[in-house]
Design a protein around this motif. Structure first.
Motif, PDB file in Angstrom:
ATOM      1  N   VAL A  81       2.845   0.474   1.703  1.00  0.00           N
ATOM      2  CA  VAL A  81       1.895   0.209   0.643  1.00  0.00           C
ATOM      3  C   VAL A  81       2.630   0.517  -0.781  1.00  0.00           C
ATOM      4  O   VAL A  81       2.204  -0.245  -1.638  1.00  0.00           O
ATOM      5  CB  VAL A  81       0.719   0.894   1.040  1.00  0.00           C
ATOM      6  CG1 VAL A  81      -0.232   0.991  -0.099  1.00  0.00           C
ATOM      7  CG2 VAL A  81       0.007   0.737   2.382  1.00  0.00           C
ATOM      8  N   GLU A  82       3.326   1.604  -0.676  1.00  0.00           N
ATOM      9  CA  GLU A  82       3.995   1.862  -2.049  1.00  0.00           C
ATOM     10  C   GLU A  82       4.660   0.781  -2.730  1.00  0.00           C
ATOM     11  O   GLU A  82       4.950   0.787  -3.846  1.00  0.00           O
ATOM     12  CB  GLU A  82       4.520   3.241  -1.643  1.00  0.00           C
ATOM     13  CG  GLU A  82       5.205   3.616  -3.150  1.00  0.00           C
ATOM     14  CD  GLU A  82       6.250   4.965  -2.950  1.00  0.00           C
ATOM     15  OE1 GLU A  82       6.650   5.326  -3.980  1.00  0.00           O
ATOM     16  OE2 GLU A  82       6.512   5.092  -1.675  1.00  0.00           O
ATOM     17  N   ARG A  84       4.617  -2.512  -2.174  1.00  0.00           N
ATOM     18  CA  ARG A  84       3.864  -3.467  -2.455  1.00  0.00           C
ATOM     19  C   ARG A  84       4.434  -4.874  -2.410  1.00  0.00           C
ATOM     20  O   ARG A  84       4.618  -5.554  -3.542  1.00  0.00           O
ATOM     21  CB  ARG A  84       3.199  -3.454  -4.144  1.00  0.00           C
ATOM     22  CG  ARG A  84       2.323  -1.980  -4.253  1.00  0.00           C
ATOM     23  CD  ARG A  84       1.579  -1.906  -5.622  1.00  0.00           C
ATOM     24  NE  ARG A  84       0.629  -3.053  -5.864  1.00  0.00           N
ATOM     25  CZ  ARG A  84      -0.647  -2.861  -5.157  1.00  0.00           C
ATOM     26  NH1 ARG A  84      -1.093  -1.769  -4.376  1.00  0.00           N
ATOM     27  NH2 ARG A  84      -1.432  -3.675  -5.390  1.00  0.00           N
ATOM     28  N   GLN A 117      -5.243  -1.944   4.972  1.00  0.00           N
ATOM     29  CA  GLN A 117      -4.610  -1.088   3.729  1.00  0.00           C
ATOM     30  C   GLN A 117      -3.446  -2.154   3.313  1.00  0.00           C
ATOM     31  O   GLN A 117      -3.173  -2.177   1.885  1.00  0.00           O
ATOM     32  CB  GLN A 117      -3.823   0.143   4.168  1.00  0.00           C
ATOM     33  CG  GLN A 117      -4.774   1.168   4.683  1.00  0.00           C
ATOM     34  CD  GLN A 117      -4.117   2.366   4.781  1.00  0.00           C
ATOM     35  OE1 GLN A 117      -3.250   3.146   4.062  1.00  0.00           O
ATOM     36  NE2 GLN A 117      -4.289   2.913   6.024  1.00  0.00           N
ATOM     37  N   LEU A 118      -2.728  -2.766   4.163  1.00  0.00           N
ATOM     38  CA  LEU A 118      -1.451  -3.552   3.599  1.00  0.00           C
ATOM     39  C   LEU A 118      -2.173  -4.955   2.977  1.00  0.00           C
ATOM     40  O   LEU A 118      -1.802  -5.415   2.038  1.00  0.00           O
ATOM     41  CB  LEU A 118      -0.791  -4.181   4.722  1.00  0.00           C
ATOM     42  CG  LEU A 118       0.101  -3.167   5.495  1.00  0.00           C
ATOM     43  CD1 LEU A 118       0.798  -3.626   6.848  1.00  0.00           C
ATOM     44  CD2 LEU A 118       1.295  -2.467   4.459  1.00  0.00           C
ATOM     45  N   ARG A 119      -3.429  -5.520   3.510  1.00  0.00           N
ATOM     46  CA  ARG A 119      -3.906  -6.569   2.579  1.00  0.00           C
ATOM     47  C   ARG A 119      -4.497  -6.317   1.590  1.00  0.00           C
ATOM     48  O   ARG A 119      -4.755  -7.018   0.510  1.00  0.00           O
ATOM     49  CB  ARG A 119      -5.043  -7.242   3.696  1.00  0.00           C
ATOM     50  CG  ARG A 119      -4.420  -8.001   5.103  1.00  0.00           C
ATOM     51  CD  ARG A 119      -3.591  -9.209   4.674  1.00  0.00           C
ATOM     52  NE  ARG A 119      -4.437 -10.327   4.289  1.00  0.00           N
ATOM     53  CZ  ARG A 119      -4.152 -10.984   3.454  1.00  0.00           C
ATOM     54  NH1 ARG A 119      -3.054 -11.254   2.419  1.00  0.00           N
ATOM     55  NH2 ARG A 119      -5.117 -12.237   3.027  1.00  0.00           N
ATOM     56  N   ASP A 120      -4.904  -4.819   1.401  1.00  0.00           N
ATOM     57  CA  ASP A 120      -5.634  -4.461   0.002  1.00  0.00           C
ATOM     58  C   ASP A 120      -4.456  -4.479  -1.026  1.00  0.00           C
ATOM     59  O   ASP A 120      -4.940  -4.582  -2.189  1.00  0.00           O
ATOM     60  CB  ASP A 120      -6.115  -3.028   0.161  1.00  0.00           C
ATOM     61  CG  ASP A 120      -7.686  -3.233   1.046  1.00  0.00           C
ATOM     62  OD1 ASP A 120      -8.145  -4.189   1.142  1.00  0.00           O
ATOM     63  OD2 ASP A 120      -8.016  -2.296   1.517  1.00  0.00           O
ATOM     64  N   THR A 121      -3.239  -4.415  -0.722  1.00  0.00           N
ATOM     65  CA  THR A 121      -2.152  -4.452  -1.846  1.00  0.00           C
ATOM     66  C   THR A 121      -2.026  -5.964  -2.363  1.00  0.00           C
ATOM     67  O   THR A 121      -0.943  -6.057  -3.259  1.00  0.00           O
ATOM     68  CB  THR A 121      -0.893  -4.062  -1.251  1.00  0.00           C
ATOM     69  OG1 THR A 121      -0.355  -4.817  -0.201  1.00  0.00           O
ATOM     70  CG2 THR A 121      -1.280  -2.498  -0.371  1.00  0.00           C
ATOM     71  N   GLY A 122      -2.360  -6.832  -1.553  1.00  0.00           N
ATOM     72  CA  GLY A 122      -2.198  -8.190  -1.849  1.00  0.00           C
ATOM     73  C   GLY A 122      -1.174  -8.834  -0.933  1.00  0.00           C
ATOM     74  O   GLY A 122      -0.813 -10.131  -1.151  1.00  0.00           O
ATOM     75  N   ALA A 123      -0.555  -8.062  -0.102  1.00  0.00           N
ATOM     76  CA  ALA A 123       0.477  -8.716   0.714  1.00  0.00           C
ATOM     77  C   ALA A 123      -0.028  -9.388   1.766  1.00  0.00           C
ATOM     78  O   ALA A 123      -1.144  -9.145   2.347  1.00  0.00           O
ATOM     79  CB  ALA A 123       1.405  -7.335   1.429  1.00  0.00           C
TER      80      ALA A 123
END
Length: 267
Positions: A81-82, A84, A117-123
């Motif tokens: 997550v960090e 991104r 959580q990963l999708r919330d970063t835009g990944a």
């Protein structure tokens, strides 16, 4: 999917998971360039394919052998997550499924939280189903549990718009040559074929076919097959059981091989 495109000048990719994603048992042949014990695997191979079509691929591989889902979510997910990245491949839960008493419903709930959580970063996130173990006598009894987990993963992929690499349907892996001697990890050829399949799912052009038929070979005599089963049990099954009983893991003390997003040197 929004972040992944071959048209980018720079593309960042993070691989998250256990031994499957770390690359066991696909060692780099060039020991002069890579430390002893460093594995290549399908994720490194996929990143190399990407590098042929993108000016610069920045790649991190956080996967560590032997990790359970909760460990992956605690130790690897925050770092992913960090960072991104544009793209994340996530395969986790296989080591949990192997353990008695594990619940695929509970595992799927935790897995979904990681995807969120990963999708919330835009990944963009790529999910892998489990293999069909029906062809493996020792692990055939896990088939129903794996199938249940797979259905959850497909539902998660639908809800969060993730691509899926469906390992269950890849019959090419029902050949012993796709697996290493321990019968738990892919061989170098298995990793090569899987990287090609990931490229297909992601729309990355390649010149080879992951589903090309295996060269024909005569079946092993019955007595040779039994000897191989006994050798496998002595060299791999018994040590694995001993680690479970003593609370140890093959990943104890192992660090991620690429903890940072670094430009991939084209090979």
């Amino acid at each position: 999917m929004s972040g992944f495109t071959l048209g980018k000048d720079i593309l960042s990719y993070v691989a998250v998971g256990d031994s499957f994603t770390e690359g066991l048992d696909d060692p780099y042949p060039d020991s002069a360039r890579f430390p002893q014990g460093r594995y290549r695997g399908w994720a490194d191979r996929f990143a190399e394919h990407l590098a042929r079509h993108v000016r610069e691929v920045r790649y991190a591989n956080l996967a560590v052998r032997g990790k359970l889902l909760r460990q992956i979510l605690t130790e690897q997910l925050p770092r992913a997550v960090e960072l991104r990245p544009d793209l994340v491949t996530l395969c986790a839960g296989g080591n949990d499924i192997l353990r008695p008493g594990s619940d695929p419903d509970t595992l799927a709930d935790a897995f979904e939280g990681a995807v969120r959580q990963l999708r919330d970063t835009g990944a963009d996130v790529v999910i892998f189903t489990g293999f069909d173990t029906g062809f493996q006598p020792v692990m055939r009894h896990l088939r129903g549990k794996i199938a249940t987990y797979n259905m959850h993963l497909r539902g998660i992929a639908d809800r969060y718009h993730c691509r899926v690499v469906d390992l269950w349907s890849m019959k090419i892996f029902q050949d012993r040559r796709a697996w290493s001697d321990d019968r738990l990890h892919l061989s170098a050829e298995g990793h090569r074929r899987l990287a090609l399949r990931v490229c297909e799912v992601m729309g990355v052009p390649v010149d080879e076919d992951w589903n090309a038929p295996w060269p024909q070979e005569p079946p092993a005599p019955w007595h040779q097959a039994r000897q191989e089963d006994l050798r496998w049990a002595r060299q791999h099954l018994v040590p694995w059981i001993h680690r479970r009983l003593t609370g140890r893991s093959s990943g104890d003390g192992v660090r991620p091989k690429r903890p940072n997003l670094e430009p991939l040197v084209r090979r």
